[in-house]
Design an enzyme around this catalytic site. Structure first.
Site, PDB file in Angstrom:
ATOM      1  N   HIS A 190       0.865  -1.175   0.000  1.00  0.00           N
ATOM      2  CA  HIS A 190       0.000   0.000   0.000  1.00  0.00           C
ATOM      3  C   HIS A 190       0.906   1.231   0.000  1.00  0.00           C
ATOM      4  O   HIS A 190       1.834   1.325   0.814  1.00  0.00           O
ATOM      5  CB  HIS A 190      -0.846   0.051   1.277  1.00  0.00           C
ATOM      6  CG  HIS A 190      -2.001  -0.891   1.304  1.00  0.00           C
ATOM      7  ND1 HIS A 190      -1.897  -2.233   1.067  1.00  0.00           N
ATOM      8  CD2 HIS A 190      -3.327  -0.660   1.562  1.00  0.00           C
ATOM      9  CE1 HIS A 190      -3.089  -2.789   1.173  1.00  0.00           C
ATOM     10  NE2 HIS A 190      -3.980  -1.864   1.475  1.00  0.00           N
ATOM     11  N   GLU A 193      -2.048   6.043  -0.565  1.00  0.00           N
ATOM     12  CA  GLU A 193      -3.469   6.079  -0.171  1.00  0.00           C
ATOM     13  C   GLU A 193      -3.669   7.373   0.621  1.00  0.00           C
ATOM     14  O   GLU A 193      -4.364   8.281   0.157  1.00  0.00           O
ATOM     15  CB  GLU A 193      -3.837   4.854   0.690  1.00  0.00           C
ATOM     16  CG  GLU A 193      -5.293   4.837   1.164  1.00  0.00           C
ATOM     17  CD  GLU A 193      -5.625   3.657   2.091  1.00  0.00           C
ATOM     18  OE1 GLU A 193      -4.704   3.034   2.640  1.00  0.00           O
ATOM     19  OE2 GLU A 193      -6.838   3.384   2.254  1.00  0.00           O
ATOM     20  N   ASP A 272     -11.994  -3.285   1.508  1.00  0.00           N
ATOM     21  CA  ASP A 272     -12.659  -3.861   2.692  1.00  0.00           C
ATOM     22  C   ASP A 272     -14.164  -3.722   2.486  1.00  0.00           C
ATOM     23  O   ASP A 272     -14.815  -2.851   3.084  1.00  0.00           O
ATOM     24  CB  ASP A 272     -12.224  -3.092   3.953  1.00  0.00           C
ATOM     25  CG  ASP A 272     -10.725  -3.156   4.169  1.00  0.00           C
ATOM     26  OD1 ASP A 272     -10.241  -4.191   4.653  1.00  0.00           O
ATOM     27  OD2 ASP A 272     -10.033  -2.184   3.809  1.00  0.00           O
TER      28      ASP A 272
HETATM   29  N1  HPA Z   1      -5.622   0.522   4.094  1.00  0.00           N
HETATM   30  C1  HPA Z   1      -4.551   0.193   4.830  1.00  0.00           C
HETATM   31  N2  HPA Z   1      -4.526  -0.883   5.595  1.00  0.00           N
HETATM   32  C2  HPA Z   1      -5.585  -1.679   5.617  1.00  0.00           C
HETATM   33  C3  HPA Z   1      -6.706  -1.408   4.866  1.00  0.00           C
HETATM   34  C4  HPA Z   1      -6.722  -0.245   4.073  1.00  0.00           C
HETATM   35  O1  HPA Z   1      -7.709   0.082   3.384  1.00  0.00           O
HETATM   36  N3  HPA Z   1      -7.589  -2.404   5.114  1.00  0.00           N
HETATM   37  C5  HPA Z   1      -7.009  -3.263   5.958  1.00  0.00           C
HETATM   38  N4  HPA Z   1      -5.788  -2.832   6.271  1.00  0.00           N
HETATM   39 ZN    ZN Z   2      -6.102  -2.038   1.337  1.00  0.00          ZN
END
Ligand code: HPA
Ligand code: ZN
Length: 325
Positions: A190, A193, A272
């Site tokens: 990730h 974001e 999610d």
């Molecule tokens: N972002 C970052 N970490 C996470 C997420 C998310 O959307 N969902 C579960 N862990």
């Molecule tokens: Zn995620």
């Protein structure tokens, strides 16, 4: 919430299995395992699924996870997601899980793997598992988790990096990702974001990731955009998640159309879905109705998802052939 529309065949590459825990299953598992919940009223539980930012979501997400205790719990959670995903047009699912949370809750790693991979094996959807590290627990904890998971090496195909982003940049996880690479594991993270373009750069340059999860803030940096286009780095974008976590105010502000115009390899995912108002078909439907994406653009997104998948060229070609138009 099902918003309707025909489900496009797609690969879902950004889905946290723990984020598919619907309130109904939360209550059922709590009862089964004798775990106390603040309330078992479904309306009250659903009312809590409203967030100010990533952290406020993560607080609830982690609070709910102690209901997952046995391999059967993980099996039920995963099969329920796969059944819903099949209706959403998913042909290929590359599923994240957060072992550190469950280990902290005294669940043995074998129960997690047996439950999840048992359900994957019983589904018609092509699927694999990606083990995520919680970045806010730091690189030493991630390294220990990877070493603990290596006896189960054949049960997962890659590693990822999730949880609270800002203040926890990718670079310190370099050695963990080097070990993952040496083990032949795929690497994703990730980035972008809530964190800025520099997080995306670090994930690419320091961790050597093959895909960026989210990546929407990369659009703030034209040089980075050019690089993502030139290298065709896949970006697993999650539109309803970005609205639910208030990364953007409304879907009509989303950068996804610009990503496509720039020739980036973006695809659509649900992140999610139990928490963010919909599964991947709901994301596609919202892009159609609220963002005005054309059928051609939606087909491109579906095609991109297969291009970005960790699957054989033969599998990808067969799935792409199912996309209308
Ligand atoms: N972002 C970052 N970490 C996470 C997420 C998310 O959307 N969902 C579960 N862990
Ligand atoms: Zn995620």
């Amino acid at each position: 919430m099902v918003r309707g529309g025909t489900a496009l065949p797609t690969a879902e590459l950004h889905i946290h299995i723990e984020g598919t825990l619907e309130p109904e299953m939360l209550v059922e598992l709590a009862a089964r395992n004798g775990v106390a919940l603040p309330t078992t009223d479904l309306d009250e539980l659903r009312a809590k699924y409203s967030f100010a930012d990533l952290q406020s979501f993560l607080d609830l997400y982690y609070d709910n996870l102690p209901v997952l205790r046995t391999d059967q719990d993980f099996y039920d959670l995963t099969s329920s997601y796969l059944a819903r995903a099949a209706r959403a047009g998913v042909r290929r699912a590359e599923i994240f899980f957060d072992p550190q949370v469950h280990l902290r809750n005294d669940v043995p790693l074998a129960a997690i793997f047996d439950g999840i991979t048992g359900a994957l094996g019983d589904s018609e959807i092509s699927s694999d598992l990606i083990l995520c590290f919680l970045r806010d627990l730091g690189p030493e904890a991630a390294m220990e988790t990877l070493r603990t998971a290596l006896p189960f090496r054949e049960r997962f195909i890659g590693v990822g990096l999730d949880s609270a982003e800002v203040g926890f940049p990718p670079a310190p996880f370099k050695e963990v990702y080097e070990l993952a690479a040496a083990e032949g594991l795929h690497r994703v993270a990730h980035a972008g974001e809530e964190g800025g373009p520099d997080y995306v750069r670090q994930a690419l340059d320091v961790l050597g990731v093959e895909r960026i999860d989210h990546g929407i803030r990369a659009m703030e940096d034209p040089e980075l955009v050019a690089r993502l286009r030139d290298e065709q780095v896949p970006l697993t974008v999650c539109p309803l998640s970005n609205v639910a976590l208030r990364t953007i105010d409304r879907l009509s502000d989303h950068v996804l159309p610009r990503m496509l115009d720039e020739g980036l390899l973006a695809c659509v995912n649900s992140d999610d879905p139990a928490y963010f108002g919909g599964y991947v078909d709901d994301n596609f439907a919202a892009l159609r109705s609220e963002l005005g994406l054309t059928e051609q653009q939606l087909a491109t997104l579906a095609r991109n998802s297969f291009t970005a998948a960790f699957a054989t060229e033969e599998q990808k070609a067969a799935w792409k052939a199912e996309i209308p138009g």
